[in-house]
Design a protein around this motif. Structure first.
Motif, PDB file in Angstrom:
ATOM      1  N   VAL A 156     -73.861  78.510  14.056  1.00 35.14           N
ATOM      2  CA  VAL A 156     -73.635  79.931  14.335  1.00 35.14           C
ATOM      3  C   VAL A 156     -73.735  80.163  15.835  1.00 35.14           C
ATOM      4  O   VAL A 156     -74.572  79.572  16.513  1.00 35.14           O
ATOM      5  N   HIS A 157     -72.863  81.022  16.338  1.00 33.87           N
ATOM      6  CA  HIS A 157     -72.921  81.389  17.760  1.00 33.87           C
ATOM      7  C   HIS A 157     -72.936  82.907  17.867  1.00 33.87           C
ATOM      8  O   HIS A 157     -72.128  83.580  17.229  1.00 33.87           O
ATOM      9  N   LYS A 158     -73.858  83.437  18.637  1.00 35.89           N
ATOM     10  CA  LYS A 158     -73.932  84.889  18.827  1.00 35.89           C
ATOM     11  C   LYS A 158     -73.845  85.208  20.309  1.00 35.89           C
ATOM     12  O   LYS A 158     -74.399  84.488  21.138  1.00 35.89           O
ATOM     13  N   ALA A 159     -73.172  86.310  20.613  1.00 31.87           N
ATOM     14  CA  ALA A 159     -73.000  86.692  22.005  1.00 31.87           C
ATOM     15  C   ALA A 159     -72.928  88.201  22.143  1.00 31.87           C
ATOM     16  O   ALA A 159     -72.510  88.894  21.227  1.00 31.87           O
ATOM     17  N   SER A 160     -73.342  88.713  23.298  1.00 28.96           N
ATOM     18  CA  SER A 160     -73.203  90.146  23.552  1.00 28.96           C
ATOM     19  C   SER A 160     -72.851  90.395  25.005  1.00 28.96           C
ATOM     20  O   SER A 160     -73.188  89.606  25.887  1.00 28.96           O
ATOM     21  N   LEU A 161     -72.146  91.480  25.235  1.00 26.78           N
ATOM     22  CA  LEU A 161     -71.672  91.834  26.575  1.00 26.78           C
ATOM     23  C   LEU A 161     -71.831  93.328  26.793  1.00 26.78           C
ATOM     24  O   LEU A 161     -71.398  94.131  25.969  1.00 26.78           O
ATOM     25  N   ASP A 162     -72.473  93.712  27.876  1.00 28.18           N
ATOM     26  CA  ASP A 162     -72.602  95.117  28.271  1.00 28.18           C
ATOM     27  C   ASP A 162     -71.979  95.288  29.645  1.00 28.18           C
ATOM     28  O   ASP A 162     -72.268  94.520  30.554  1.00 28.18           O
ATOM     29  N   VAL A 163     -71.154  96.293  29.794  1.00 27.41           N
ATOM     30  CA  VAL A 163     -70.575  96.612  31.101  1.00 27.41           C
ATOM     31  C   VAL A 163     -70.814  98.098  31.375  1.00 27.41           C
ATOM     32  O   VAL A 163     -70.425  98.951  30.575  1.00 27.41           O
ATOM     33  N   GLY A 219     -77.922  88.715  25.861  1.00 29.32           N
ATOM     34  CA  GLY A 219     -77.425  89.802  26.658  1.00 29.32           C
ATOM     35  C   GLY A 219     -76.766  89.479  27.971  1.00 29.32           C
ATOM     36  O   GLY A 219     -77.416  89.066  28.893  1.00 29.32           O
ATOM     37  N   LEU A 220     -75.524  89.712  28.008  1.00 29.48           N
ATOM     38  CA  LEU A 220     -74.840  89.735  29.294  1.00 29.48           C
ATOM     39  C   LEU A 220     -74.791  91.180  29.745  1.00 29.48           C
ATOM     40  O   LEU A 220     -74.215  92.024  29.090  1.00 29.48           O
ATOM     41  N   HIS A 221     -75.432  91.440  30.860  1.00 33.29           N
ATOM     42  CA  HIS A 221     -75.410  92.803  31.407  1.00 33.29           C
ATOM     43  C   HIS A 221     -74.525  92.761  32.643  1.00 33.29           C
ATOM     44  O   HIS A 221     -74.850  92.117  33.623  1.00 33.29           O
ATOM     45  N   ALA A 222     -73.365  93.380  32.574  1.00 29.57           N
ATOM     46  CA  ALA A 222     -72.431  93.344  33.691  1.00 29.57           C
ATOM     47  C   ALA A 222     -72.228  94.745  34.236  1.00 29.57           C
ATOM     48  O   ALA A 222     -72.212  95.708  33.485  1.00 29.57           O
ATOM     49  N   VAL A 223     -72.075  94.842  35.545  1.00 30.94           N
ATOM     50  CA  VAL A 223     -71.888  96.154  36.154  1.00 30.94           C
ATOM     51  C   VAL A 223     -70.743  96.086  37.142  1.00 30.94           C
ATOM     52  O   VAL A 223     -70.445  95.054  37.681  1.00 30.94           O
ATOM     53  N   ALA A 224     -70.086  97.196  37.359  1.00 27.45           N
ATOM     54  CA  ALA A 224     -68.812  97.139  38.055  1.00 27.45           C
ATOM     55  C   ALA A 224     -68.960  97.273  39.563  1.00 27.45           C
ATOM     56  O   ALA A 224     -69.970  97.692  40.067  1.00 27.45           O
ATOM     57  N   HIS A 225     -67.907  96.911  40.282  1.00 29.70           N
ATOM     58  CA  HIS A 225     -68.041  96.566  41.676  1.00 29.70           C
ATOM     59  C   HIS A 225     -66.800  96.959  42.482  1.00 29.70           C
ATOM     60  O   HIS A 225     -65.721  97.028  41.943  1.00 29.70           O
ATOM     61  N   GLY A 226     -66.976  97.181  43.769  1.00 26.92           N
ATOM     62  CA  GLY A 226     -65.831  97.550  44.586  1.00 26.92           C
ATOM     63  C   GLY A 226     -65.549  96.559  45.683  1.00 26.92           C
ATOM     64  O   GLY A 226     -64.647  95.768  45.600  1.00 26.92           O
ATOM     65  N   GLN A 227     -66.312  96.549  46.780  1.00 30.51           N
ATOM     66  CA  GLN A 227     -66.007  95.736  47.947  1.00 30.51           C
ATOM     67  C   GLN A 227     -66.443  94.300  47.732  1.00 30.51           C
ATOM     68  O   GLN A 227     -67.534  94.035  47.260  1.00 30.51           O
ATOM     69  N   SER A 257     -69.803  98.027  25.417  1.00 25.24           N
ATOM     70  CA  SER A 257     -70.720  97.006  24.907  1.00 25.24           C
ATOM     71  C   SER A 257     -70.075  96.386  23.679  1.00 25.24           C
ATOM     72  O   SER A 257     -69.651  97.108  22.772  1.00 25.24           O
ATOM     73  N   ILE A 258     -69.983  95.069  23.669  1.00 22.66           N
ATOM     74  CA  ILE A 258     -69.475  94.386  22.479  1.00 22.66           C
ATOM     75  C   ILE A 258     -70.385  93.202  22.174  1.00 22.66           C
ATOM     76  O   ILE A 258     -71.119  92.721  23.039  1.00 22.66           O
ATOM     77  N   SER A 259     -70.334  92.737  20.941  1.00 21.45           N
ATOM     78  CA  SER A 259     -71.042  91.514  20.591  1.00 21.45           C
ATOM     79  C   SER A 259     -70.195  90.728  19.615  1.00 21.45           C
ATOM     80  O   SER A 259     -69.364  91.293  18.893  1.00 21.45           O
ATOM     81  N   GLY A 260     -70.382  89.419  19.619  1.00 24.85           N
ATOM     82  CA  GLY A 260     -69.639  88.556  18.706  1.00 24.85           C
ATOM     83  C   GLY A 260     -70.586  87.652  17.949  1.00 24.85           C
ATOM     84  O   GLY A 260     -71.582  87.195  18.503  1.00 24.85           O
ATOM     85  N   SER A 261     -70.305  87.436  16.685  1.00 28.71           N
ATOM     86  CA  SER A 261     -71.099  86.532  15.859  1.00 28.71           C
ATOM     87  C   SER A 261     -70.126  85.633  15.106  1.00 28.71           C
ATOM     88  O   SER A 261     -69.255  86.135  14.396  1.00 28.71           O
ATOM     89  N   TYR A 262     -70.254  84.336  15.290  1.00 27.49           N
ATOM     90  CA  TYR A 262     -69.265  83.409  14.733  1.00 27.49           C
ATOM     91  C   TYR A 262     -69.932  82.275  13.975  1.00 27.49           C
ATOM     92  O   TYR A 262     -70.910  81.699  14.446  1.00 27.49           O
ATOM     93  N   GLU A 263     -69.405  81.963  12.812  1.00 29.74           N
ATOM     94  CA  GLU A 263     -69.764  80.743  12.107  1.00 29.74           C
ATOM     95  C   GLU A 263     -68.727  79.732  12.569  1.00 29.74           C
ATOM     96  O   GLU A 263     -67.553  79.823  12.219  1.00 29.74           O
ATOM     97  N   ILE A 264     -69.141  78.784  13.413  1.00 29.16           N
ATOM     98  CA  ILE A 264     -68.176  77.982  14.168  1.00 29.16           C
ATOM     99  C   ILE A 264     -67.914  76.599  13.577  1.00 29.16           C
ATOM    100  O   ILE A 264     -67.194  75.803  14.163  1.00 29.16           O
ATOM    101  N   THR A 265     -68.490  76.344  12.404  1.00 26.17           N
ATOM    102  CA  THR A 265     -68.301  75.023  11.790  1.00 26.17           C
ATOM    103  C   THR A 265     -66.823  74.688  11.629  1.00 26.17           C
ATOM    104  O   THR A 265     -66.373  73.595  11.991  1.00 26.17           O
ATOM    105  N   ASN A 266     -66.047  75.625  11.088  1.00 25.07           N
ATOM    106  CA  ASN A 266     -64.632  75.387  10.823  1.00 25.07           C
ATOM    107  C   ASN A 266     -63.858  75.162  12.116  1.00 25.07           C
ATOM    108  O   ASN A 266     -62.985  74.287  12.210  1.00 25.07           O
ATOM    109  N   MET A 267     -64.179  75.952  13.149  1.00 25.15           N
ATOM    110  CA  MET A 267     -63.470  75.821  14.431  1.00 25.15           C
ATOM    111  C   MET A 267     -63.717  74.444  15.046  1.00 25.15           C
ATOM    112  O   MET A 267     -62.796  73.791  15.543  1.00 25.15           O
TER     113      MET A 267
END
Length: 420
Positions: free
Chosen positions: A358-365, A13-21, A317-327
């Motif tokens: 395998v690589h898994k990732a997630s992002l929340d904003v 989990g990447l939990h990101a929140v937005a910002h001004g100054q 919110s997005i997430s990615g799941s990759y089988e990275i052997t080929n890459m």
């Protein structure tokens, strides 16, 4: 026939929140007056920072490979997680297999020896996980081994010392129990962000190696939820979706790159992490993807300036799941996935290969964040409306650690309404 050996690279989990100054502009991502919470360990810092250019080269090369595999889709991954896992694997690799892994991670072995690379990763993990940082970034490495497989004491000792490796005995002959053990561990270590990671495990599996990162960062000033409204996001020429669009007016680090036709806005987290939000002009995403290198980020950092902006940024919110052997194979890491693999440094015998990576990732904003002390000061605005920048078409989001200049995460958001 090589024994199967699963590598699972996990990012939670990447939990990101937005910002001004924002704080004063940093040259090269660093504020010379900002205390470096553990930079006083000069040797550690030097060993770690030597890795940075190589890790950055790997990050952007891997990004290009991911784009080829999954064109026109959301992308989110952690290059530092992948690099760390395979550097740890290189501890147990020998001969050509080890050389391919390290060179595939963008290291020049005539300039940097394997021992120096391993020491650099050890220091990088320590610096990124330092408790004094206001950013929560936990890097975890674990190995699950069948009872029949006896790893060499030297491999386990070195992996524990360098990578804080945790080792567990697992009964892979009972796939259901093995899956439960691994999934429970991953769920606990990722604060519930990744569940049911492994399934349909092959009973022939003898080892599973996991490397994952848990990141949680708060912007220095949050968006106000009452300013969020539904607006259009233009996925492509035919597709428009409605997204909750956050909004804030303030002074932001800003740059327009004329060569790449993209707008760059930099936001800082509390602590040492920073994010580049990159909005290409219509039709210019492919050009940006194909030419993005570490020098591009450096140029942006050098040219950012403060500008009063009306910023619109989607909540998603997005997430990615990759089988990275080929890459990775395309990047030169080939033998470790074949019967040519030499991982004899792990067990003493050359009968292991990596069957899956395998690589898994997630992002929340979203709007949440922690108000900085400076946020209580009145913002003096001109009477005329500031220019508006709206992230309402595909964009990139890159997250770095300022103390080490490490590339923590790279994301491409094509459709913020698609979560996986």
């Amino acid at each position: 026939m090589k024994t199967t050996f699963y590598i699972s690279l996990l990012l939670a989990g990447l939990h990101a929140v937005a910002h001004g100054q924002l704080p004063p502009n940093h040259h090269n991502g660093h504020d010379p007056n900002e205390p470096k919470h553990h930079m006083h360990h000069a040797g550690e810092a030097i060993a770690c920072l030597k890795l940075v250019p190589n890790n950055a080269d790997f990050a952007f090369q891997f990004f290009k490979e991911v784009i080829l595999e999954v064109p026109n889709k959301n992308i989110f991954f952690s290059p530092v997680s992948i690099s760390t896992a395979f550097a740890m694997l290189a501890l147990g690799a020998r001969s050509t297999t080890q050389t391919q892994i390290l060179e595939g991670l963008s290291f020049n072995l005539t300039e940097m020896q394997e021992k120096e690379i391993q020491e650099g990763f050890h220091n990088l993990i320590h610096m990124l996980s330092h408790p004094e940082s206001k950013v929560q970034l936990n890097m975890v490495n674990a190995i699950f081994l069948t009872e029949k497989l006896k790893p060499l004491k030297k491999f386990l000792d070195d992996a524990k010392a360098l990578y804080q490796l945790e080792a567990f005995t697992t009964d892979f002959n009972n796939p259901r129990e093995a899956e439960k053990q691994i999934n429970d561990y991953v769920e606990r270590k990722t604060h519930g962000k990744i569940t049911n990671l492994v399934k349909d495990m092959d009973p022939q599996t003898v080892m599973l190696l996991g490397s994952f990162v848990f990141f949680k960062g708060n912007w220095e000033k949050s968006f106000k939820p009452e300013h969020t409204e539904e607006r259009e996001f233009f996925v492509d020429a035919e597709t428009t979706v409605k997204v909750p669009m956050m909004h804030q007016t303030g002074r932001f680090d800003f740059y327009f790159d004329e060569d790449l036709s993209c707008t760059v806005v930099r936001l800082h987290y509390n602590g040492s992490a920073t994010a580049f939000l990159v909005l290409p002009a219509k039709g210019k995403m492919k050009q940006l993807e194909q030419t993005l290198v570490k020098e591009t980020i450096q140029e942006w950092s050098d040219h950012l300036f403060k500008r009063l902006l009306s910023l619109y940024f989607p909540k998603f919110s997005i997430s990615g799941s990759y089988e990275i052997t080929n890459m990775l194979s395309k990047m030169g890491i080939v033998d470790v996935f074949t019967d040519q693999a030499d991982l004899s440094g792990i067990t003493g015998t050359p009968d292991l290969k990596v069957s899956k990576a395998v690589h898994k990732a997630s992002l929340d904003v979203d709007e949440r964040g922690t108000e900085a002390a400076a946020a209580t000061a009145a913002e003096i605005m001109t009477m005329s409306l500031p220019p508006a920048i709206e992230f309402n078409r595909p964009f990139l989001m890159l997250i770095f650690d300022r103390d080490t200049n490490s590339t923590l995460f790279i994301g491409k958001i094509v459709n913020p309404t698609i979560t996986s």
